[in-house]
Design a protein around this motif. Structure first.
Motif, PDB file in Angstrom:
ATOM      1  N   GLY A 405       6.727   6.357  -8.804  1.00 42.98           N
ATOM      2  CA  GLY A 405       5.908   7.256  -9.600  1.00 42.98           C
ATOM      3  C   GLY A 405       4.867   7.947  -8.738  1.00 42.98           C
ATOM      4  O   GLY A 405       4.863   7.835  -7.508  1.00 42.98           O
ATOM      5  N   THR A 406       3.950   8.627  -9.374  1.00 42.42           N
ATOM      6  CA  THR A 406       2.957   9.421  -8.655  1.00 42.42           C
ATOM      7  C   THR A 406       1.590   8.749  -8.672  1.00 42.42           C
ATOM      8  O   THR A 406       1.347   7.799  -9.414  1.00 42.42           O
ATOM      9  CB  THR A 406       2.861  10.829  -9.268  1.00 42.42           C
ATOM     10  N   GLY A 407       0.678   9.260  -7.838  1.00 42.52           N
ATOM     11  CA  GLY A 407      -0.701   8.797  -7.851  1.00 42.52           C
ATOM     12  C   GLY A 407      -0.964   7.539  -7.069  1.00 42.52           C
ATOM     13  O   GLY A 407      -2.048   6.951  -7.186  1.00 42.52           O
ATOM     14  N   ASN A 408      -0.024   7.090  -6.239  1.00 46.72           N
ATOM     15  CA  ASN A 408      -0.247   5.893  -5.424  1.00 46.72           C
ATOM     16  C   ASN A 408      -1.052   6.248  -4.178  1.00 46.72           C
ATOM     17  O   ASN A 408      -0.952   7.353  -3.641  1.00 46.72           O
ATOM     18  CB  ASN A 408       1.083   5.269  -5.033  1.00 46.72           C
ATOM     19  N   LYS A 409      -1.866   5.276  -3.710  1.00 45.93           N
ATOM     20  CA  LYS A 409      -2.721   5.503  -2.547  1.00 45.93           C
ATOM     21  C   LYS A 409      -2.593   4.351  -1.558  1.00 45.93           C
ATOM     22  O   LYS A 409      -2.541   3.177  -1.950  1.00 45.93           O
ATOM     23  CB  LYS A 409      -4.184   5.626  -2.967  1.00 45.93           C
ATOM     24  N   PHE A 410      -2.560   4.719  -0.276  1.00 51.23           N
ATOM     25  CA  PHE A 410      -2.677   3.756   0.810  1.00 51.23           C
ATOM     26  C   PHE A 410      -3.991   4.057   1.528  1.00 51.23           C
ATOM     27  O   PHE A 410      -4.197   5.167   2.025  1.00 51.23           O
ATOM     28  CB  PHE A 410      -1.510   3.879   1.788  1.00 51.23           C
ATOM     29  N   ILE A 411      -4.880   3.065   1.600  1.00 50.63           N
ATOM     30  CA  ILE A 411      -6.196   3.266   2.198  1.00 50.63           C
ATOM     31  C   ILE A 411      -6.447   2.173   3.236  1.00 50.63           C
ATOM     32  O   ILE A 411      -6.364   0.978   2.924  1.00 50.63           O
ATOM     33  CB  ILE A 411      -7.302   3.223   1.128  1.00 50.63           C
ATOM     34  N   GLY A 412      -6.740   2.579   4.470  1.00 50.97           N
ATOM     35  CA  GLY A 412      -7.085   1.623   5.517  1.00 50.97           C
ATOM     36  C   GLY A 412      -5.959   0.681   5.888  1.00 50.97           C
ATOM     37  O   GLY A 412      -6.211  -0.448   6.327  1.00 50.97           O
ATOM     38  N   CYS A 413      -4.720   1.125   5.749  1.00 51.09           N
ATOM     39  CA  CYS A 413      -3.562   0.269   6.029  1.00 51.09           C
ATOM     40  C   CYS A 413      -2.993   0.536   7.425  1.00 51.09           C
ATOM     41  O   CYS A 413      -3.138   1.623   7.972  1.00 51.09           O
ATOM     42  CB  CYS A 413      -2.479   0.472   4.972  1.00 51.09           C
ATOM     43  N   ARG A 414      -2.298  -0.484   7.979  1.00 50.80           N
ATOM     44  CA  ARG A 414      -1.655  -0.348   9.280  1.00 50.80           C
ATOM     45  C   ARG A 414      -0.203  -0.810   9.196  1.00 50.80           C
ATOM     46  O   ARG A 414       0.101  -1.807   8.523  1.00 50.80           O
ATOM     47  CB  ARG A 414      -2.376  -1.196  10.335  1.00 50.80           C
ATOM     48  N   ALA A 415       0.673  -0.079   9.886  1.00 52.07           N
ATOM     49  CA  ALA A 415       2.083  -0.466   9.972  1.00 52.07           C
ATOM     50  C   ALA A 415       2.488  -0.382  11.437  1.00 52.07           C
ATOM     51  O   ALA A 415       2.371   0.674  12.045  1.00 52.07           O
ATOM     52  CB  ALA A 415       2.945   0.459   9.114  1.00 52.07           C
ATOM     53  N   TRP A 416       2.962  -1.493  11.997  1.00 54.81           N
ATOM     54  CA  TRP A 416       3.370  -1.445  13.402  1.00 54.81           C
ATOM     55  C   TRP A 416       4.614  -2.291  13.673  1.00 54.81           C
ATOM     56  O   TRP A 416       4.865  -3.297  13.036  1.00 54.81           O
ATOM     57  CB  TRP A 416       2.225  -1.848  14.327  1.00 54.81           C
ATOM     58  N   ARG A 417       5.392  -1.775  14.632  1.00 54.66           N
ATOM     59  CA  ARG A 417       6.642  -2.402  15.089  1.00 54.66           C
ATOM     60  C   ARG A 417       7.537  -2.840  13.939  1.00 54.66           C
ATOM     61  O   ARG A 417       8.058  -3.968  13.910  1.00 54.66           O
ATOM     62  CB  ARG A 417       6.341  -3.568  16.033  1.00 54.66           C
ATOM     63  N   ASN A 418       7.691  -1.950  12.982  1.00 55.47           N
ATOM     64  CA  ASN A 418       8.706  -2.151  11.959  1.00 55.47           C
ATOM     65  C   ASN A 418       9.976  -1.472  12.418  1.00 55.47           C
ATOM     66  O   ASN A 418       9.941  -0.421  13.062  1.00 55.47           O
ATOM     67  CB  ASN A 418       8.221  -1.573  10.632  1.00 55.47           C
ATOM     68  N   LEU A 419      11.111  -2.050  12.049  1.00 56.01           N
ATOM     69  CA  LEU A 419      12.380  -1.568  12.573  1.00 56.01           C
ATOM     70  C   LEU A 419      12.606  -0.095  12.266  1.00 56.01           C
ATOM     71  O   LEU A 419      13.041   0.667  13.130  1.00 56.01           O
ATOM     72  CB  LEU A 419      13.521  -2.413  11.989  1.00 56.01           C
ATOM     73  N   ASP A 420      12.301   0.322  11.051  1.00 58.25           N
ATOM     74  CA  ASP A 420      12.602   1.699  10.654  1.00 58.25           C
ATOM     75  C   ASP A 420      11.334   2.553  10.749  1.00 58.25           C
ATOM     76  O   ASP A 420      10.948   2.954  11.837  1.00 58.25           O
ATOM     77  CB  ASP A 420      13.190   1.703   9.241  1.00 58.25           C
ATOM     78  N   ASP A 421      10.679   2.840   9.661  1.00 57.92           N
ATOM     79  CA  ASP A 421       9.496   3.705   9.661  1.00 57.92           C
ATOM     80  C   ASP A 421       8.232   2.899   9.349  1.00 57.92           C
ATOM     81  O   ASP A 421       8.289   1.847   8.709  1.00 57.92           O
ATOM     82  CB  ASP A 421       9.640   4.805   8.599  1.00 57.92           C
ATOM     83  N   GLY A 422       7.105   3.454   9.749  1.00 59.56           N
ATOM     84  CA  GLY A 422       5.842   2.864   9.317  1.00 59.56           C
ATOM     85  C   GLY A 422       5.668   3.040   7.822  1.00 59.56           C
ATOM     86  O   GLY A 422       5.404   2.082   7.094  1.00 59.56           O
ATOM     87  N   TRP A 423       5.818   4.294   7.357  1.00 60.70           N
ATOM     88  CA  TRP A 423       5.817   4.628   5.925  1.00 60.70           C
ATOM     89  C   TRP A 423       7.031   5.482   5.627  1.00 60.70           C
ATOM     90  O   TRP A 423       7.353   6.429   6.369  1.00 60.70           O
ATOM     91  CB  TRP A 423       4.558   5.420   5.560  1.00 60.70           C
TER      92      TRP A 423
END
Length: 616
Positions: A405-423
């Motif tokens: 759905g719509t209106g979702n937020k990511f704030i102050g998050c980190r994604a590292w060394r994941n196989l595919d994409d960060g987001w």
């Protein structure tokens, strides 16, 4: 028959005169009139508040100081009260019938002054107190104003919360010379003068939380220094009562207790999980919803040093073996580490949830995924890393994808060394979705835990995409970093919506920007952003790209930045869960990226925003 009594004339006259005198004396014509109206408040004029006052004639170490105040309503006289804040000596000039007076005071000291309005009635009215400073010998350094203790007030009873009490005082950040001030807190059960611990010294804030014992009397004061002179506050005392707990809810400490508490949770309930490792061999399903005013909370116990870790490693890799399925709405989940689920670490299909300060690692699919209509959820200060499936084809850090759905937020998050994409923002069977990303960092995605290439897509932020290349996923990125990702830092991937980048940074990605002209975005906006290295492709049906590091003759080099070492980006978070302080991509004082942006509604220092994710 008796004869009438004849009163001599002079006796009758005397009686008449005496009666007249008595009548006259019985009247109140000459009684004193008392004004019993409460007098008003005098407004203080000179010396002004928190200033170094001007002085008149100086004799030895005494200087003339002029005091002035405005007339107060219904006031006939005034008391002028002056207190030396160093010696606590009080100088008083009572029953003044003027609104000004010159008083000689000792030089080189801070004072307070106030005026008490009076009339013939019993009530008096005091003005507010002003602080001022009488300068010492020319060239000398002024003693700072002592702090005013605020809380706890002297003599009160305080109930400690989790064994702690907050002490607060009022003080300026600089003295009348402009010197910065620091504070040292003294607090003990002896006399308030015992040597304080190191962490109570050199304070720049005017409050501190300290540990206390129950049912004890504490004495405390604050010393204020400008590095040369020190001013000492009054000493207050307070008594502590029985210790109280900030924990209001159910405390659980076993895997089964966690499952039982979740199954029985009602709106407004808090569930606190003790630190430690909890083993689960099946999916935790959350189905009962809270409400906007009564969320259900699943929280790490705040008194524990270790975090609760949900270990799903006994699960086999399977699309049905998710760690947590949050189908409900209005949940607040905070401080939990989800480890090695057989699919997603957490799948959210409910609405209006908050997932805070949690981690998702080494899962066999995306660490945290939003899908199946999930809307208006906030993912705050979370990390997702080392997620990979055995086929080395899937697993993102975070995803708002497919039928989200719509209106979702990511704030102050980190994604590292994941196989595919960060987001990953790839859509299917849903359209016109908006997702917002604030202060998010995508680092080295497309690599495995050991740093070897994964074979996945390897994008930092995949803005969208769809099977038929026709769906719109509007994405808003503010102060985001894409660094060291195997493929694209910010990736178009056939997204047909609108993408906005404000104050973002990209460095050392396969391609920093990849917004192509095949199946292009409807609109691409990039402002106040910086890129070190090749920019990449910037295409869309409509472009609004201004004030960036590759434009207007600006040359961006390594010398613009304090550091380009992004290893520090994955360091420990702060105690409250916020991102760590780093030097990476912070601008140097000589950088020509400073003040080269345009106001887009985000906070900034200086005359204009800087370019990139960090303000100088």
């Amino acid at each position: 028959m008796k004869k009438p009594i004849n009163i001599p004339y002079f006796k009758l006259l005397l009686i008449i005169i005496m009666g007249a005198i008595m009548v006259s004396c019985s009247k109140d014509d000459d009684a004193e009139v008392i004004n019993d109206t409460v007098p008003g408040v005098a407004s203080l004029v000179l010396p002004e508040k928190n200033t170094e006052c001007e002085v008149g004639a100086v004799v030895a170490n005494m200087a003339e100081v002029a005091f002035e105040w405005s007339e107060a309503s219904d006031a006939e006289r005034y008391d002028l009260v002056i207190t030396n804040l160093v010696t606590q000596e009080v100088t008083q000039r009572p029953n003044l019938n003027t609104t000004s007076l010159v008083v000689r005071l000792e030089r080189g000291n801070p004072y307070t002054w106030k005026v008490i309005s009076k009339n013939d009635g019993e009530e008096t009215t005091a003005s507010e107190s002003y602080r001022f400073y009488v300068a010492g010998v020319p060239g000398s350094n002024n003693v700072p104003f002592p702090a005013t203790l605020v809380s706890p007030a002297s003599g009160v009873m305080v109930s400690p919360v989790d064994g702690k009490v907050t002490l607060q005082w009022d003080a300026a950040s600089t003295d009348t010379d402009g010197d910065p001030l620091t504070y040292t807190l003294y607090a003990d059960t002896v006399d308030g003068d015992q040597e304080p611990p190191e962490e109570w010294t050199g304070l720049t804030e005017t409050s501190i939380e300290i540990e206390v014992e129950p049912n004890s009397i504490y004495y405390w004061h604050v010393e204020t220094t400008d590095g040369k002179n020190t001013a000492i506050s009054n000493t207050f005392s307070f008594r502590t009562g029985e210790n109280t707990s900030s924990i209001q809810g159910e405390v659980v400490s076993t895997s089964q207790e966690i499952l039982d508490a979740i199954a029985a949770a009602m709106p407004g309930e808090n569930i606190y999980i003790r630190g430690g490792e909890y083993t689960f061999d099946s999916t935790i399903k959350i189905n009962t919803s809270g409400s906007a005013s009564n969320m259900i909370s699943l929280l790490a116990h705040p008194e524990d040093d270790s975090r609760p870790k949900f270990d799903f490693s006994s699960m086999s890799e399977n699309s049905s073996n998710r760690g947590i399925e949050l189908e409900a709405s209005y949940w607040h989940i905070k401080g939990i580490d989800v480890f090695k689920a057989g699919d997603n670490g957490m799948l959210i299909t409910g609405n209006n949830n908050i997932i805070e300060f949690s981690t998702f690692s080494e899962c066999s699919d995306t660490g945290l995924q939003l899908d199946n209509g999930a809307a208006n959820n906030t993912i705050l200060n979370c990390d997702s890393f080392f997620n990979a499936d055995s086929s080395l084809e899937n697993a993102d850090g975070f995803a708002a994808k497919l039928e989200v759905g719509t209106g979702n937020k990511f704030i102050g998050c980190r994604a590292w060394r994941n196989l595919d994409d960060g987001w990953d923002g790839y859509l299917r069977n849903n359209d016109n979705v908006t997702t917002t990303y604030e202060n998010c960092w995508a680092i080295e995605n497309g690599y495995l835990k050991d740093g070897s290439p994964s074979g996945g897509d390897g994008n930092g932020f995949k803005t969208g995409g769809s099977d038929n290349k026709d769906l719109k996923h509007d994405a808003i990125y503010m102060n985001c970093l894409a660094v060291g990702n195997a493929s694209d830092g910010f990736d178009h991937n056939s997204n047909r919506g609108e993408v906005t980048l404000y104050n973002c940074s990209a460095y050392d990605n396969g391609r920093n920007y990849a917004f192509g002209n095949t199946n292009p975005l409807e609109k691409l906006t990039i402002k106040n952003s910086n890129v070190l290295g090749e920019v990449g492709s910037i295409d869309a049906t409509t472009l609004d790209v201004t004030n960036n590091s590759w434009m207007d003759g600006i040359e961006t080099t390594f010398e613009d930045f304090e550091s380009i070492d992004y290893e520090e980006l994955t360091g420990p978070r702060k105690e409250d869960g916020s991102l760590p302080d780093v030097s990476f991509f912070h601008l140097t004082p000589s950088s020509d990226l400073i003040d080269k942006g345009v106001d887009v509604g985000l906070p900034f220092n200086g005359s204009a925003p800087d370019l990139g994710a960090f303000e100088y």
